[in-house]
Design a protein around this motif. Structure first.
Motif, PDB file in Angstrom:
ATOM      1  N   GLY A 227       0.816  -1.199   0.000  1.00  0.00           N
ATOM      2  CA  GLY A 227       0.000   0.000   0.000  1.00  0.00           C
ATOM      3  C   GLY A 227       0.855   1.256   0.000  1.00  0.00           C
ATOM      4  N   THR A 228       0.211   2.406   0.225  1.00  0.00           N
ATOM      5  CA  THR A 228       0.892   3.690   0.088  1.00  0.00           C
ATOM      6  C   THR A 228       1.759   4.037   1.292  1.00  0.00           C
ATOM      7  OG1 THR A 228      -0.951   4.497  -1.261  1.00  0.00           O
ATOM      8  CG2 THR A 228       0.532   6.148  -0.347  1.00  0.00           C
ATOM      9  N   PHE A 229       1.193   3.938   2.487  1.00  0.00           N
ATOM     10  CA  PHE A 229       1.901   4.432   3.656  1.00  0.00           C
ATOM     11  C   PHE A 229       3.133   3.598   3.996  1.00  0.00           C
ATOM     12  CE2 PHE A 229      -2.059   6.733   4.252  1.00  0.00           C
ATOM     13  CZ  PHE A 229      -1.580   7.973   4.668  1.00  0.00           C
ATOM     14  N   LEU A 230       3.001   2.275   3.988  1.00  0.00           N
ATOM     15  CA  LEU A 230       4.151   1.449   4.327  1.00  0.00           C
ATOM     16  C   LEU A 230       5.238   1.563   3.257  1.00  0.00           C
ATOM     17  CD1 LEU A 230       4.992  -0.280   6.679  1.00  0.00           C
ATOM     18  CD2 LEU A 230       4.141  -2.289   5.461  1.00  0.00           C
ATOM     19  N   THR A 231       4.845   1.772   2.000  1.00  0.00           N
ATOM     20  CA  THR A 231       5.823   1.990   0.936  1.00  0.00           C
ATOM     21  C   THR A 231       6.657   3.234   1.227  1.00  0.00           C
ATOM     22  OG1 THR A 231       4.535   0.883  -0.793  1.00  0.00           O
ATOM     23  CG2 THR A 231       6.089   2.559  -1.517  1.00  0.00           C
ATOM     24  N   PHE A 232       6.001   4.327   1.628  1.00  0.00           N
ATOM     25  CA  PHE A 232       6.734   5.548   1.954  1.00  0.00           C
ATOM     26  C   PHE A 232       7.515   5.399   3.263  1.00  0.00           C
ATOM     27  CE2 PHE A 232       3.775   8.016  -0.937  1.00  0.00           C
ATOM     28  CZ  PHE A 232       4.786   8.373  -1.823  1.00  0.00           C
ATOM     29  N   HIS A 233       7.023   4.564   4.160  1.00  0.00           N
ATOM     30  CA  HIS A 233       7.754   4.293   5.399  1.00  0.00           C
ATOM     31  C   HIS A 233       9.138   3.727   5.071  1.00  0.00           C
ATOM     32  CE1 HIS A 233       8.382   3.272   9.589  1.00  0.00           C
ATOM     33  NE2 HIS A 233       8.450   1.975   9.317  1.00  0.00           N
ATOM     34  N   LEU A 234       9.186   2.819   4.092  1.00  0.00           N
ATOM     35  CA  LEU A 234      10.459   2.250   3.666  1.00  0.00           C
ATOM     36  C   LEU A 234      11.320   3.272   2.937  1.00  0.00           C
ATOM     37  CD1 LEU A 234       8.929  -0.372   4.443  1.00  0.00           C
ATOM     38  CD2 LEU A 234       9.999  -1.454   2.460  1.00  0.00           C
TER      39      LEU A 234
END
Length: 317
Positions: A227-234
């Protein structure tokens, strides 16, 4: 005792519900006033059945458990759960839901597949509005597991929980939308990408094929897992989301997006439609659907190994 699902409205979404329910061993009674509706529904179920066989049928799964009713009342009269799939016109749905409500057993939950209309408005003409929920699926309904579930102001908590349990029983992942908002969650996200994509075509920046390639070979692969948020978390490295926001947050003020949709001129419609026809390369829709289904079965088989429930992390992505 077999459970009966009533399907009112048998277009693409209604047919998808029917195919999923049949594949999970339910009886399905359907109704649609359109010309040749029964033949079209059975053809749609047949087209989906090969994919459902490959993904795995439940005990009792049988296309012969589909029957077609002559009226709304006949379709819903003995149903345990009802799924309405009429066109996205509020007044039409209000009238239809009131008709369903008057004919359905008192204990049956009534769900609307609407992709954005508010349940508080849809239940306005029902005598028993407490049993109305939104159950918004995603195409193809017979394969994709997500279903957004939300109630209106008059909806009982029990109806929401019953709907969630029913959808889970036919292999779906219910997402309880706790705040009533137009477009719910997933469609609001898709709409933002859709509007930006139209601007890129409108402004001559990219073709439909190039835009789809940007998703398919880039962000789409990551989104299917995180998803979007965990992708940006990485993207923030060891500092995670907090570092990412401090580092890239100022870019949010840059004019990178145009969230107001462009005017749908005939020129833009032609460019978008012609681009899609070029991508289709003469392949009919049914062939493209089967190709999509084959892909989804394989990618979902892989993704399921990494989804949170496989690691005992239900509710987390």
């Amino acid at each position: 005792m077999a459970m009966t699902l009533a399907i009112v409205g048998t277009g693409v979404i209604g047919a998808g519900w029917a195919a999923r329910a049949l594949a999970h061993g339910l009886d399905v009674v359907a109704y649609d006033p359109g010309p040749d509706a029964e033949a079209k529904l059975r053809a749609a179920v047949d087209n989906a059945w090969g994919a459902l066989e490959r993904s795995g049928l439940a005990p009792g799964a049988d296309r012969k458990r589909l029957s077609f009713a002559a009226s709304v009342a006949e379709a819903v009269g003995k149903a345990d759960f009802i799924q309405e799939n009429a066109p996205e016109r509020e007044e039409l749905k209000q009238d239809l839901l009131a008709e369903i409500d008057a004919a359905a057993p008192a204990g049956a939950v009534i769900a609307s597949s609407t992709s954005g209309l508010l349940p508080s408005r849809l239940q306005a003409r029902m005598q028993r509005p407490g049993r109305l929920v939104v159950g918004h699926p995603f195409n193809p309904v017979y394969l994709l597991p997500l279903v957004e579930v939300l109630g209106g102001k008059a909806t009982s908590p029990e109806a929401v929980e019953t709907a969630k349990a029913f959808y889970a029983s036919i292999g779906m992942r219910p997402l309880h939308v706790r705040v009533e908002i137009e477009g719910f969650v997933a469609d609001r996200l898709m709409e933002a990408l859709w509007r930006e994509a139209l601007w890129l075509v409108n402004d001559g920046v990219a073709t439909t094929e190039e835009i789809d390639a940007a998703v398919v070979y880039g962000c789409g692969l990551r989104w299917s897992l995180m998803g979007t948020f965990l992708t940006f978390h990485l993207a923030g490295g060891e500092g995670g989301m907090r570092h990412m926001l401090h580092q890239f947050g100022p870019a949010l003020k840059l004019p990178w997006t145009k969230l107001v949709a462009p005017e749908l001129t005939e020129e833009l419609i032609d460019r978008v439609a012609d681009g899609c026809e070029h991508q289709a390369a003469g392949r009919p829709i049914k062939e493209l659907e089967r190709r999509r289904d084959d892909f989804l079965i394989e990618v979902m088989a892989l993704a399921k190994k990494y989804w949170p429930e496989a690691e005992g992390l239900e509710g987390r992505i």
